[in-house]
Design a protein around this motif. Structure first.
Motif, PDB file in Angstrom:
ATOM      1  N   THR A   1     -12.817  -9.984  -1.876  1.00 14.12           N
ATOM      2  CA  THR A   1     -11.453 -10.477  -2.149  1.00 14.12           C
ATOM      3  C   THR A   1     -10.623  -9.397  -2.832  1.00 14.12           C
ATOM      4  OG1 THR A   1     -12.357 -12.702  -2.375  1.00 14.12           O
ATOM      5  CG2 THR A   1     -10.141 -12.312  -3.230  1.00 14.12           C
ATOM      6  N   SER A   2     -11.220  -8.739  -3.835  1.00 12.80           N
ATOM      7  CA  SER A   2     -10.506  -7.658  -4.529  1.00 12.80           C
ATOM      8  C   SER A   2     -10.162  -6.520  -3.578  1.00 12.80           C
ATOM      9  CB  SER A   2     -11.371  -7.138  -5.685  1.00 12.80           C
ATOM     10  OG  SER A   2     -11.650  -8.180  -6.586  1.00 12.80           O
ATOM     11  N   GLN A   3     -11.018  -6.250  -2.593  1.00 18.25           N
ATOM     12  CA  GLN A   3     -10.760  -5.184  -1.630  1.00 18.25           C
ATOM     13  C   GLN A   3      -9.530  -5.486  -0.803  1.00 18.25           C
ATOM     14  OE1 GLN A   3     -12.379  -2.427  -1.550  1.00 18.25           O
ATOM     15  NE2 GLN A   3     -11.337  -1.506   0.195  1.00 18.25           N
ATOM     16  N   HIS A   4      -9.367  -6.707  -0.380  1.00 22.18           N
ATOM     17  CA  HIS A   4      -8.172  -7.096   0.400  1.00 22.18           C
ATOM     18  C   HIS A   4      -6.905  -6.907  -0.428  1.00 22.18           C
ATOM     19  CE1 HIS A   4     -10.536  -8.315   3.755  1.00 22.18           C
ATOM     20  NE2 HIS A   4     -11.127  -9.352   3.110  1.00 22.18           N
ATOM     21  N   GLU A   5      -6.966  -7.325  -1.679  1.00 27.36           N
ATOM     22  CA  GLU A   5      -5.790  -7.149  -2.546  1.00 27.36           C
ATOM     23  C   GLU A   5      -5.469  -5.666  -2.729  1.00 27.36           C
ATOM     24  OE1 GLU A   5      -6.593  -9.115  -6.134  1.00 27.36           O
ATOM     25  OE2 GLU A   5      -6.539 -11.145  -5.291  1.00 27.36           O
ATOM     26  N   LEU A   6      -6.532  -4.859  -2.904  1.00 23.34           N
ATOM     27  CA  LEU A   6      -6.309  -3.426  -3.091  1.00 23.34           C
ATOM     28  C   LEU A   6      -5.680  -2.785  -1.868  1.00 23.34           C
ATOM     29  CD1 LEU A   6      -6.699  -0.997  -4.936  1.00 23.34           C
ATOM     30  CD2 LEU A   6      -8.999  -0.709  -3.992  1.00 23.34           C
ATOM     31  N   GLN A   7      -6.102  -3.200  -0.698  1.00 15.80           N
ATOM     32  CA  GLN A   7      -5.510  -2.659   0.540  1.00 15.80           C
ATOM     33  C   GLN A   7      -4.030  -3.002   0.632  1.00 15.80           C
ATOM     34  OE1 GLN A   7      -7.869  -4.073   3.802  1.00 15.80           O
ATOM     35  NE2 GLN A   7      -9.595  -2.651   3.380  1.00 15.80           N
TER      36      GLN A   7
ATOM     37  N   LEU B   1      -2.210  -0.670  -1.685  1.00 15.69           N
ATOM     38  CA  LEU B   1      -2.132   0.682  -1.134  1.00 15.69           C
ATOM     39  C   LEU B   1      -1.100   0.781  -0.017  1.00 15.69           C
ATOM     40  CD1 LEU B   1      -5.918   1.684  -1.027  1.00 15.69           C
ATOM     41  CD2 LEU B   1      -4.178   2.528  -2.578  1.00 15.69           C
ATOM     42  N   LYS B   2      -0.998  -0.236   0.786  1.00 15.71           N
ATOM     43  CA  LYS B   2      -0.014  -0.216   1.875  1.00 15.71           C
ATOM     44  C   LYS B   2       1.399  -0.160   1.319  1.00 15.71           C
ATOM     45  CE  LYS B   2       1.221  -2.704   6.107  1.00 15.71           C
ATOM     46  NZ  LYS B   2       0.932  -3.893   6.963  1.00 15.71           N
ATOM     47  N   LYS B   3       1.662  -1.006   0.301  1.00 20.01           N
ATOM     48  CA  LYS B   3       2.993  -0.990  -0.315  1.00 20.01           C
ATOM     49  C   LYS B   3       3.277   0.374  -0.957  1.00 20.01           C
ATOM     50  CE  LYS B   3       3.075  -5.955  -1.304  1.00 20.01           C
ATOM     51  NZ  LYS B   3       3.133  -6.984  -2.370  1.00 20.01           N
ATOM     52  N   THR B   4       2.237   0.909  -1.629  1.00 16.61           N
ATOM     53  CA  THR B   4       2.431   2.204  -2.282  1.00 16.61           C
ATOM     54  C   THR B   4       2.700   3.313  -1.268  1.00 16.61           C
ATOM     55  OG1 THR B   4       0.923   1.507  -4.035  1.00 16.61           O
ATOM     56  CG2 THR B   4       1.384   3.853  -3.871  1.00 16.61           C
TER      57      THR B   4
ATOM     58  N   ALA C   1       6.252   3.157  -0.152  1.00 12.50           N
ATOM     59  CA  ALA C   1       7.174   3.663  -1.188  1.00 12.50           C
ATOM     60  C   ALA C   1       7.140   5.187  -1.272  1.00 12.50           C
ATOM     61  CB  ALA C   1       6.812   3.050  -2.539  1.00 12.50           C
ATOM     62  N   VAL C   2       5.918   5.760  -1.158  1.00 12.62           N
ATOM     63  CA  VAL C   2       5.807   7.223  -1.194  1.00 12.62           C
ATOM     64  C   VAL C   2       6.508   7.852  -0.007  1.00 12.62           C
ATOM     65  CG1 VAL C   2       4.166   9.117  -1.036  1.00 12.62           C
ATOM     66  CG2 VAL C   2       3.700   7.229  -2.574  1.00 12.62           C
ATOM     67  N   LYS C   3       6.396   7.232   1.164  1.00 16.44           N
ATOM     68  CA  LYS C   3       7.052   7.773   2.356  1.00 16.44           C
ATOM     69  C   LYS C   3       8.560   7.770   2.191  1.00 16.44           C
ATOM     70  CE  LYS C   3       7.273   7.207   7.354  1.00 16.44           C
ATOM     71  NZ  LYS C   3       6.840   6.393   8.524  1.00 16.44           N
ATOM     72  N   MET C   4       9.102   6.686   1.658  1.00 15.01           N
ATOM     73  CA  MET C   4      10.555   6.631   1.429  1.00 15.01           C
ATOM     74  C   MET C   4      10.990   7.701   0.429  1.00 15.01           C
ATOM     75  SD  MET C   4      11.099   2.497   1.246  1.00 15.01           S
ATOM     76  CE  MET C   4      12.812   2.690   0.810  1.00 15.01           C
ATOM     77  N   LEU C   5      10.165   7.882  -0.627  1.00 17.33           N
ATOM     78  CA  LEU C   5      10.527   8.894  -1.641  1.00 17.33           C
ATOM     79  C   LEU C   5      10.509  10.289  -1.050  1.00 17.33           C
ATOM     80  CD1 LEU C   5      11.155   9.539  -4.579  1.00 17.33           C
ATOM     81  CD2 LEU C   5       8.694   9.591  -5.038  1.00 17.33           C
TER      82      LEU C   5
END
Length: 977
Positions: free
Chosen positions: A236-242, A245-248, A251-255
């Motif tokens: 369950t924690s792995q799904h949340e972490l993914q 990471l996707k959101k991050t 955000a990095v790509k936009m920056l």
């Protein structure tokens, strides 16, 4: 089934527990990530911050409990807070003042109440609620412990059935020992009559292994079942972490897109301009570096050209500059990797060339004809050589010059002897091969001229050495002066730089993309004025090449060290040659000062060398006793020549050399001994042949005495015409007094003057001459006493008797010598050092001895008349005729005595002598009258005696010079009782 290791509870991932799914605020401080806890059944899942503190065997086994405490019983019993123990123990050790006192509350600590914990209780209430819910979910500690223990015991019992070999970490069936232990071959042996039993045992083995497998699988399944909840929670924690990471990532790509747009619009153009400026500067540096490499490439040919013209200093400066450029600006250039070692070898070659050149120069300078008026040979060449040797720290070049001086000094003497011997026709050079033997065949005038020529050559030789050493000394002093001025300028510059650095504050920005400082692109314009100044200093050097006209290239084309080294200062040598002093002289002030002292010592050494060679020349001539056979005039001439040479060398070199002076003193001592022995022998012969008769005084001796009276104590020059016309005189007139002397005394006076004149001519023998002269005067006194008073002349000369005239003449001669002793004393006193005045006591002793001798002669004369009176008056009888025969004989003898001494002794001494004789006469007459009982009674006998005495008195006073003599004849009568 319980696991072998207990773990802390893990929160359960139930959907009803919404507070476990609470999203973490990213602005809050995130604690360090902890490792996953061991899986435990019925444990809640969720955030680790919300977990309850549950007991765990793993964590609790390292936790401190009350059972870990250890208390010392005596320490508990000896409680220092008890008053009884204080009186027993502490007061016994620390005194009665050690008592329990109340602790006063501190004024700095506030009073704590329950209101202070209100805020803390409000903050902890939420956590307390979560803690209570966790307690309800998790089982009690006792029940959980019992379950764990039961499961653990059952699992351990099952696992103990499995052999230990299967539990080894290095278990492998490919090992033969392990394989034989697990599957023994005895179970598979079918041969024989026991095949069924073996098959049964094999089957039993298979079942046993299957049983072991089941036990292990059951334990593994049990362990997996215990940690199943943890696995689900991790997924369950792995799904949340993914999702995070996707959101991050988005955000990095936009920056990055935004930064790329900003870089393209605002920074790319400006940075490109800066890069182009840096590229241009780098290209200029490369261009200047290539030009510098081309210049360095021409170093060796240029050095060869400079060496061909003996420009050693220029070649060394060029090599030093090139080496510095190679080490600083061209370091790492592959094509120049061997140039540094080649330049070092070339520098060593230049060192050898300079030493050889200086040796050649020294030989040429010292061996050129001494008649040449030029004092210094090629002064500019000498200055260049000295600078080169100082630059290379070759400070032993003075030793080369010293060796050349010794060789040249030997050659000077040798050449002078060859030239002189070749001019003498009497010397057969073929028969006498050795040069020293040929030199010994010269007579004194020839040898003296040779020595005079050698001294003249040595004087010129020392003057040339002094001129050359003065040039070298001026070069050393100029370098020393430049070092001191450079040090002062460096101190002033350092002070200015320190003040400038304190006022400078530079902000440097770092360019991340290129990895360089942006300020590098802008600092070039600020450094350009400073670089132009240093470049102009370097271009002012004669050995430096112009680098470029571009202002940007100037900083790269110059170095601080090279520009500072090429600065020069000028001074002028005594010969008028300008001295350009570079700043790269690495000699310390101590080394330069020591070198300057060595130069002065070398000049002293040159004087010593000349004196040593002169001494050897003298000693080689003195082997056959030549110098000891010289007469006084010749030796004095030689002594004056040597003293003149010693003074000349002292004026040239500034120090008196002692070797030649010592040789002169040694020869002077030998001369004094011979001089004294000759005079003493001559005086002895004169005294042995002296008949003690008055001699005529030649005119030259009268002139000699007159010159002494005029204050000139020296032998007068012979005047041939005047002395032949003048006749000898009977007496010697000294300051108005007449002295009748014998010929020996006249010669003795001349000998004394020879001693005095020798002291004037050879001042170094003053003390020896004083001693010898004292010995001579003592010898004359003692020998004359032996001959006259001791009657030695009767046997030596053959005299019949020693007459009163001989005695009077001897006394007068002694008086003449006594008259001149103060003059001689004053002459020696003026030439002695104050510390040597004690030697003058010899003259006082001599004067006393002479006076004693004169008194003995006077006593002898009186004794002669006393014996005569005793003989004549003992036969005296008072009877007619008058005067009696006795008194006539007495008057006759008195007249003879007067006649013998009156012309010899002065009138005062004659009167004193006759007074003493008269006293003796009266004594003997009184004695005889007393024997005859003749008294002063006016009787006939008294009249006869009175008549005889009157006759005696008349005759005595009639003698010349005795008229006013008070005889007092009344003393012959005894007083009436």
């Amino acid at each position: 089934m319980a696991s072998s290791h207990s773990s802390s509870p893990v929160p359960q991932g139930s959907s009803s527990d919404v507070f476990f799914k609470k999203e973490v605020d990213p602005t809050k401080h995130i604690r360090p990530v902890q490792s996953l806890p061991d899986v435990c059944p019925k444990e809640p899942t969720g955030d680790s911050n919300s977990l309850c503190v549950a007991p765990s065997l793993v964590t609790d086994q390292h936790r401190w409990t009350i059972y870990h405490s250890k208390v010392n019983l005596p320490a508990a019993l000896n409680d220092p807070r008890l008053a009884k123990r204080e009186s027993d123990f502490f007061t016994k050790t620390w005194g009665l003042d050690f008592v329990d006192t109340e602790v006063i509350p501190s004024f700095y600590l506030p009073q704590i109440s329950k209101e202070h914990f209100t805020i803390y209780q409000q903050e902890i209430s939420q956590r307390e609620k979560i803690h209570e819910r966790c307690k309800n979910i998790c089982p009690s500690k006792d029940a959980f412990d019992r379950t764990l223990l039961h499961t653990h015991d059952k699992s351990r019992t099952d696992l103990e059935q499995v052999p230990k070999i299967f539990m080894k970490p290095d278990f492998a069936l490919d090992d033969s020992l392990t394989f034989n232990s697990v599957l023994p071959w005895s179970h598979f042996n079918i041969a024989g009559g026991k095949g069924n039993r073996d098959a049964a045992s094999s089957k039993l083995l298979q079942e046993k292994l299957s049983h072991y497998l089941d036990i292990v699988e059951v334990n593994i399944a049990h362990q997996i079942s215990l940690r199943s909840e943890a696995f689900f929670h991790a997924m369950t924690s792995q799904h949340e972490l993914q999702d995070y990471l996707k959101k991050t990532s988005q955000a990095v790509k936009m920056l990055r897109d935004k930064i790329a747009q900003i870089d393209k619009v605002m920074c790319e153009g400006s940075l490109h301009v800066l890069r182009l400026a840096l590229t241009r500067n780098n290209c200029v540096k490369v261009y200047n570096k290539l030009k510098l490499m081309a210049t360095v490439h021409q170093t060796q040919p240029t050095v060869q050209v400079l060496l061909s013209t003996s420009e050693f200093v220029g070649a060394l400066d060029l090599i030093a500059t090139t080496q510095e450029v190679l080490q600083q600006e061209l370091q790492g250039i592959h094509s120049f990797r061997h140039l540094g070692s080649q330049l070092c070898e070339l520098e060593k070659l230049i060192d050898k060339m300079m030493i050889a050149e200086f040796s050649t120069y020294s030989h040429s300078d010292l061996n050129r004809p001494l008649e040449d008026d030029c004092q210094i040979l090629e002064e500019e060449r000498l200055v260049s050589l000295v600078f080169g040797l100082l630059k290379q720290r070759k400070l032993n070049f003075l030793e080369i010059y010293s060796k050349e001086m010794i060789i040249t000094a030997k050659n000077i003497i040798k050449q002078c002897v060859i030239n002189k011997v070749s001019q003498i026709e009497e010397i057969d050079t073929e028969a006498v091969v050795k040069l020293a033997d040929q030199m010994r065949m010269l007579n004194f005038p020839q040898w003296f001229d040779l020595l005079k020529e050698i001294f003249s050559k040595f004087t010129v030789f020392l003057q040339r050495i002094k001129a050359t050493l003065n040039i070298i000394h001026s070069v050393v002093l100029s370098v020393l002066d430049k070092n001191q001025r450079t040090r002062e300028l460096e101190e002033i510059s350092q002070q200015k730089n320190t003040a400038k650095d304190n006022s400078l504050d530079t902000e440097v920005a770092y360019l991340i993309h290129e990895g360089m400082f942006i300020s590098d692109a802008f600092s070039e314009s600020e450094l350009t004025p400073i670089a132009i100044d240093t470049a102009s200093q370097r271009n002012a050097s004669p050995n430096s090449e112009p680098c470029s006209s571009d202002s940007v290239s100037e900083p790269e084309c110059t170095t601080d060290s090279s520009s500072s080294k090429e600065q020069t200062s000028s001074s002028v040598t005594p010969g008028g040659v300008d001295i350009m002093v570079n700043e790269d002289m690495k000699l310390t002030d101590l080394e330069l000062g020591k070198l300057a002292n060595n130069i002065q010592e070398l000049l002293y050494s040159a004087s010593d060398i000349c004196h040593d060679r002169a001494v050897k020349f003298l000693m080689s001539r003195a082997k056959d006793g030549f110098l000891e056979k010289l007469n006084s005039t010749e030796f004095i001439t030689l002594s004056r020549l040597m003293e003149t040479f010693i003074l000349d060398t002292e004026q040239i070199c500034g120090r008196k050399s002692m070797s030649l002076l010592g040789a002169l003193q040694s020869q002077a001592n030998k001369f004094v001994n011979r001089f004294h022995e000759e005079r003493k022998t001559k005086l002895s012969l004169l005294l042995d042949n002296e008949r003690w008769k008055q001699a005529d005084v030649p005119a030259e001796f009268q002139d000699l005495v007159d010159s002494i009276s005029d204050g000139k104590i020296a032998l007068p020059e012979k005047k041939s015409g005047a002395t032949e016309e003048r006749k000898p005189a009977e007496v010697l007139i000294v300051e108005g007094q007449q002295y009748a002397v014998v010929g020996t005394v006249l010669l003795l006076i001349r000998i004394i003057l020879e001693y005095c004149q020798c002291v004037d001519n050879i001042p170094s023998v003053t003390t020896d001459m004083l001693t010898r002269l004292s010995d001579l005067l003592k010898y004359f006194n003692s020998r004359s006493c032996q001959l006259v008073l001791g009657a030695g002349a009767l046997q030596v000369v053959g005299l019949k008797t020693i007459t009163t005239k001989n005695l009077a003449l001897s006394s007068r001669c002694l008086q003449l010598i006594v008259h001149y002793i103060p003059v001689i004393r004053a002459h020696f006193e003026a030439r002695l050092q104050p510390k040597q005045y004690s030697m003058l006591r010899h003259f006082d002793h001599i004067t006393k001895d002479y006076h004693d001798h004169i008194a003995e002669i006077s006593a002898k004369l009186v004794a002669i008349m006393d014996g005569l009176f005793d003989k004549l008056l003992s036969k005296y009888e008072v009877k007619a005729p008058v005067p009696s025969a006795c008194f006539r004989n007495i008057c006759k003898q008195m007249a003879k005595m007067h006649e013998a001494i009156f012309d010899l002794l002065p009138e005062e001494q004659t009167q004193m002598l006759f007074l003493r004789i008269n006293a003796s006469y009266k004594l003997h007459l009184k004695k005889q009258l007393s024997h005859l009982n003749v008294i002063n009674d006016g009787g006939p006998q008294n009249g006869l005696v009175t008549a005889d005495v009157a006759f005696y008195t008349g005759n005595l006073q009639a003698l010349k010079g005795l008229k006013d003599l008070d005889l007092n004849m009344a003393e012959i009568w005894e007083q009436k009782r």
